[in-house]
Design an enzyme around this catalytic site. Structure first.
Site, PDB file in Angstrom:
ATOM      1  CG  HIS A  48     -19.735 -40.919   4.657  1.00 21.00           C
ATOM      2  ND1 HIS A  48     -18.848 -40.481   5.602  1.00 21.00           N
ATOM      3  CD2 HIS A  48     -19.281 -42.129   4.258  1.00 21.00           C
ATOM      4  CE1 HIS A  48     -17.905 -41.398   5.774  1.00 21.00           C
ATOM      5  NE2 HIS A  48     -18.142 -42.402   4.963  1.00 21.00           N
ATOM      6  CG  HIS A  72     -15.200 -44.416   1.141  1.00 21.48           C
ATOM      7  ND1 HIS A  72     -15.718 -43.151   1.077  1.00 21.48           N
ATOM      8  CD2 HIS A  72     -15.612 -44.928   2.322  1.00 21.48           C
ATOM      9  CE1 HIS A  72     -16.406 -42.907   2.188  1.00 21.48           C
ATOM     10  NE2 HIS A  72     -16.356 -43.969   2.947  1.00 21.48           N
ATOM     11  CD  GLU A  76     -18.199 -53.226   3.632  1.00 22.81           C
ATOM     12  OE1 GLU A  76     -17.441 -53.847   2.874  1.00 22.81           O
ATOM     13  OE2 GLU A  76     -18.476 -53.579   4.784  1.00 22.81           O
ATOM     14  CG  ASP A  77     -22.139 -49.403   2.637  1.00 23.55           C
ATOM     15  OD1 ASP A  77     -21.814 -50.453   3.215  1.00 23.55           O
ATOM     16  OD2 ASP A  77     -21.968 -48.270   3.108  1.00 23.55           O
ATOM     17  CG  ASP A 139     -14.498 -43.956   5.816  1.00 21.99           C
ATOM     18  OD1 ASP A 139     -15.616 -43.388   5.831  1.00 21.99           O
ATOM     19  OD2 ASP A 139     -14.340 -45.166   6.067  1.00 21.99           O
ATOM     20  CG  ASP A 259       0.584 -23.407  36.790  1.00 19.58           C
ATOM     21  OD1 ASP A 259      -0.355 -22.667  36.439  1.00 19.58           O
ATOM     22  OD2 ASP A 259       0.855 -23.683  37.962  1.00 19.58           O
TER      23      ASP A 259
HETATM   24 MN    MN Z   1     -17.325 -44.490   4.798  1.00 21.85          MN
END
Ligand code: MN
Length: 702
Positions: A48, A72, A76-77, A139, A259
């Site tokens: 990703h 990125h 967060e993860d 993202d 059209d």
């Molecule tokens: Mn992401």
């Protein structure tokens, strides 16, 4: 299957080898960090960020944006801290990643719905570096492209957010291609049936029209060739969501929209655009009222092109856009186009903001030449360099406030009563000072108490006119009622000395006196007395019509209760506390200032009844009073802590502390301690004296 090697190859066409290596390093770092994590599709998670970086590479974004794209989702993860990224990849990249994470955490949809525009502005305001937005858009673009693996509900939520927040942001930044893709993918996820039906219809129509499209294209190309103009003619396809919006918004039938035949002609220079225009107007008759010159007058986001509609053969309408290659680039990529052209030069971290600024400046100049810069400033400058902060109420409503606003400004923006009764605030659920400037994206909650009053000190930090006006107004009301109160007590006290009282004075006497002073009501007079503008002694004698030689009976002093409010203050020179012998000095406009009887500052006027008044402390006086103590003691370890705990043990409160070393052995500590009265002070001093090594304690006064 995209790979880091393939990406690196592409990058080396516009980045230096060192920069490409940094991007590689960021990739391997992300691969490690996300190790074991998988996407919904089953692929390794790192595919990703790699895809996101690849989207940015198409825009020729700089290496820092690409590194941020790789990283990125790391904060967060994977729970890796921003500081760790900063030490690995530098402050700028860490800031970018942090900015993207903050936008990711923002759950736009669960908050109030009808505020899409404010959310867009908030997102922009939160990103101090425009690259944060570009990484976030990339993202989101990859997530939209791979949306199908998600469950229906999640898919719709993301699609809705994309349509409401991210597509308009892409539009504001002039990033047409991204916007179109957002809209078509979002529409497909939200309304799969409608989208499929329109898609089928477009496909069918295209098949039927192929012949006529080719014919028009040929005749346009031919017409350019005849005039010796070099240009590239291409058929233009409307995007599915655009067709849907037209059908709904303008209530047109599908056939009516389809059209129209749409073409684009791309040329080398601006003046060629106008030559092409002349040529095609010569070929087919133009439809009146449909010609638009967006080259002379660009759109708010910097879009430039000529638009015209022609009557083609058999009367079919033909829409034509004419622009240069550079305009085409700008129309597709907007702000990102700026990187595409100028990616080789400087590499300063500040360069990118300067670039965004340059983009804004460029568009601004276009607009100024066209004479409609106002609209542009409205829609773009505010977005990129916001003068506002956007914060949430606890219920999720967005409030827009000027930059630098504090919780007090917020409170008054919510409601005057909330402002007036505010005593504290929570920012993102944590207690915070009322004076702290708010940041976009924060949730602000005001703690209020019934009967609380605005604090004059708020005027030092509020920035909104509304807060300022209301604080002033509330203080004025408060001051008036407190002055009236004090004025009445002062006047009665003097009158009592003459064996009289305010309610014993005949009303007509009072009326005559008010008329003489040009005052309306008795409260005005009392307020004047309380504020120190008029002397109670003088007023009393005139009310009683006594002459100068008559002296009042010795009267008792006026008792100070500590609740007099804004019209009574304690002199800073001698800091009196309950129990001290005191005198009141009336100074015009300021009300009464309480001094120690022994204070040198008032020694000359102490016995003048027009300026000073005898005071005493009421038995039930309330409040905290500051005194300054000077403690001389032998130097020792942990001395401040010792002093603090002694004061604390006597229920005193240290407001301020400072220490000088006199010589190697003796320290002199200045303490400002708040106490209730003299007895309390004595207790504090006693505790301090009990400390070992204390030589002398002095209460400081002027
Ligand atoms: Mn992401």
């Amino acid at each position: 299957m995209p790979s880091i090697d393939a990406l690196a190859d592409r990058l080396s066409t516009y980045l230096g080898p060192e920069q490409v290596n940094l991007v590689r390093r960021a990739y391997f770092y992300a691969e490690q960090a996300h190790d074991g994590q998988r996407r919904r599709s089953g692929e390794a998670y790192v595919t990703h960020p790699l895809a996101v970086a690849s989207i940015l590479a198409d825009m020729h974004m700089d290496h820092q944006s690409l590194m941020a794209a790789m990283l990125h989702d790391v904060i967060e993860d994977t729970g890796i801290a921003k500081e760790a990224l900063s030490s690995q990849f530098g402050e700028t990249v860490a800031e970018l990643v942090d900015g993207v994470s903050k936008l990711t955490q923002m759950n736009f949809e669960t908050k109030a719905e009808a505020q899409a525009e404010n959310f867009q502005k908030m997102a922009m305001a939160m990103a101090r570096d425009i690259r944060v937005i570009l990484v976030k858009l990339a993202d989101r673009l990859h997530n939209m492209r791979t949306l199908e693996v998600l469950s229906g509900e999640k898919r719709r939520r993301i699609a809705k957010e994309t349509l409401e927040i991210y597509a308009p942001i892409a539009n504001r930044l002039g990033m047409h291609s991204v916007r179109i893709e957002f809209e078509d993918l979002g529409f497909k996820a939200m309304y799969p049936m409608r989208s499929a039906r329109i898609y089928q219809a477009v496909k069918r129509a295209r098949g039927n029209r192929k012949e006529i499209v080719n014919k028009i294209e040929e005749s346009l190309s031919h017409c350019l060739a005849v005039d010796g103009i070099e240009g590239e003619v291409s058929g233009r396809q409307k995007h599915i969501y655009g067709i849907y919006k037209k059908m709904r918004g303008k209530r047109r039938a599908f056939n009516e929209i389809m059209d129209v035949y749409a073409f684009r002609i791309i040329v080398d220079k601006v003046d060629t655009c106008y030559r092409v225009l002349g040529a095609v107007h010569n070929l087919y008759k133009p439809l009146p009222g449909r010609f638009k010159d967006y080259i002379a007058i660009p759109k708010a986001n910097g879009y430039q092109s000529l638009h015209t509609t022609l009557f083609g053969m058999h009367g079919v309408p033909i829409e034509i856009q004419i622009r240069t290659r550079e305009m085409e680039e700008m129309a597709n990529n907007g702000i990102a186009a700026h990187w595409l052209y100028k990616s080789s030069d400087e590499e300063k971290p500040k360069g990118t903001h300067a670039r965004a600024r340059q983009w804004v400046k460029g568009v601004l100049e276009l607009q100024q030449r066209a004479g409609n810069s106002l609209e542009f400033i409205e829609s773009v400058k505010i977005d990129l360099f916001p003068d506002e902060v956007y914060v949430f109420t606890p219920k999720g409503r967005i409030m827009e406030l000027p930059k630098g606003s504090t919780a007090v400004d917020f409170a008054y923006a919510v409601h005057t009563d909330v402002g007036n009764s505010c005593i504290a605030c929570r920012i993102n659920r944590r207690l915070a000072p009322l004076s702290e400037p708010l940041q976009s994206g924060s949730t602000v909650e005001i703690v209020s108490a019934p009967g609380a009053r605005p604090n004059p000190a708020w005027l030092n930090f509020v920035v909104t006119g509304k807060a300022r006006t209301h604080i002033r107004h509330a203080l004025k009301l408060q001051r008036r009622s407190e002055s009236i109160n004090l004025g009445e007590r002062l006047l009665n006290k003097v009158l009592n000395g003459f064996d009289s009282a305010l309610d014993k004075i005949p009303p007509e006497r009072i009326q005559a006196m008010l008329a003489e002073y040009r005052l309306e009501v008795i409260e005005d007079l009392l307020e004047d007395i309380g504020l120190g503008n008029r002397m109670a002694y003088v007023v009393a004698r005139r009310l009683l019509s006594t002459e100068g030689e008559q002296l009042p009976n010795p009267e008792g002093p006026l008792a100070i209760r500590g609740t007099e409010g804004l019209v009574l203050s304690y002199a800073k020179c001698c800091t009196p506390i309950p129990g001290d012998p005191i005198v009141g000095h009336l100074s015009a406009g300021k009300g009464m200032v309480v001094h120690l009887e022994s204070c040198r500052n008032i020694s000359e006027i102490r016995h003048n009844p027009e300026k000073c008044i005898q005071l005493s402390w009421a038995k039930d006086v309330t409040g905290e009073f500051n005194v300054e103590l000077r403690v001389e003691l032998e130097h020792q370890r942990g001395l401040i802590a010792l002093l603090a705990s002694s004061v604390n043990a006597a229920d005193g409160n240290i407001e301020k502390i400072s220490m000088d070393e006199r010589d190697g052995r003796i320290s002199v500590v200045q303490l400002v301690v708040s106490v209730h009265d003299r007895v309390h002070l004595a207790r504090v001093i006693k505790k301090l004296r009990a400390l070992t090594g204390v030589i002398r304690i002095t209460r400081m006064r002027a």
